[in-house]
Write a protein that holds these residues in place. Sequence first.
Motif, mmCIF file in Angstrom:
data_model
loop_
_atom_site.group_PDB
_atom_site.id
_atom_site.type_symbol
_atom_site.label_atom_id
_atom_site.label_comp_id
_atom_site.label_asym_id
_atom_site.label_seq_id
_atom_site.Cartn_x
_atom_site.Cartn_y
_atom_site.Cartn_z
ATOM 1 N N ILE A 6 0.842 -1.203 0.000
ATOM 2 C CA ILE A 6 0.000 0.000 0.000
ATOM 3 C C ILE A 6 0.877 1.253 0.000
ATOM 4 C CG2 ILE A 6 -1.612 1.353 1.416
ATOM 5 C CD1 ILE A 6 -2.885 -1.346 2.241
ATOM 6 N N HIS A 10 1.062 4.002 -3.030
ATOM 7 C CA HIS A 10 0.808 5.412 -2.698
ATOM 8 C C HIS A 10 1.991 6.281 -3.111
ATOM 9 C CE1 HIS A 10 -0.889 8.726 -0.311
ATOM 10 N NE2 HIS A 10 0.364 8.977 0.081
ATOM 11 N N THR A 143 -7.031 6.480 -5.605
ATOM 12 C CA THR A 143 -6.146 5.465 -5.043
ATOM 13 C C THR A 143 -5.166 6.079 -4.047
ATOM 14 O OG1 THR A 143 -6.323 4.184 -7.089
ATOM 15 C CG2 THR A 143 -4.492 3.626 -5.612
ATOM 16 N N THR A 147 -5.143 4.890 -0.257
ATOM 17 C CA THR A 147 -3.917 4.291 0.296
ATOM 18 C C THR A 147 -3.317 5.189 1.366
ATOM 19 O OG1 THR A 147 -2.574 5.200 -1.515
ATOM 20 C CG2 THR A 147 -3.370 2.920 -1.754
ATOM 21 N N MET A 151 -2.667 3.542 5.076
ATOM 22 C CA MET A 151 -1.289 3.085 5.222
ATOM 23 C C MET A 151 -0.707 3.353 6.617
ATOM 24 S SD MET A 151 1.011 5.518 2.862
ATOM 25 C CE MET A 151 1.435 7.175 3.301
#
Length: 181
Positions: A6, A10, A143, A147, A151
Motif C-alpha cells: 500500500i 501510494h 487510489t 492508500t 497506510m
Amino acid sequence: MNQQKIRNLHRDLGYFYIGLIISFALSGILMNHRDSFHAEKYTTESKLIVVKVPQENEINDDYAEELGKKLGIDDKFRRQKVEDGKFRISFEKNDVEIDMKSGKGEITTFIKTPIISSMMKLHKNTSNWWIYYGDIFGISLITIAITGAIMIPAGKFSFKSRGWKLALAGIIIPLLVLLFV
C-alpha cells in the motif's frame, strides 16, 4: 494487500503524478479567482471606442464578428453575449465590452501568460486522449487518497482512530457548500 505494498503504491503514484497534481492545483486556484483577475492573460493595449449598438434581439455571432472587423480586430472570433447591460465579444487575442445604452466601450488586447496559460489549458482540454488520461489521473487520485488513509498502522493517528473524523469533515463541508451556496 499488505502495508508495504500500500505504501509503495501510494508513493509511486504520488511521484508519477506530482507534476500534474501541482499543475492542476495551481491552475485550479487561479481559475477559482478568474472573476477577480485573469492570470491566464495580460493586457498589452486598451482602446476606448464608441459604437451604435442595435437592439439586443438583433445581436448574434455574425453581427459580433462583423463589428470586430469594423473595429479593426483581425482575430479569431470565439463568442459573444449580452449580459447586465453590456455587450461582450471575445476573440482569441482581444476582448470587446460595450455599454448597451451609451455605446461606449473598450477593446482590450492581451497576450497569453506563458506557463500559466498552458497549465490552465489542461483543465479545459477535451481531446479524446486527454479525457482518458484525465480519467486515469482521477482514479489514481482516488487510489492515492485511499492508500494514504489506510497506510498508517493502528494507533492514535490511524484512520480508524482519528482519520475518519477528518475525512468526514472533508466530505461534509463541500456538501454543505453545495446545499447552501
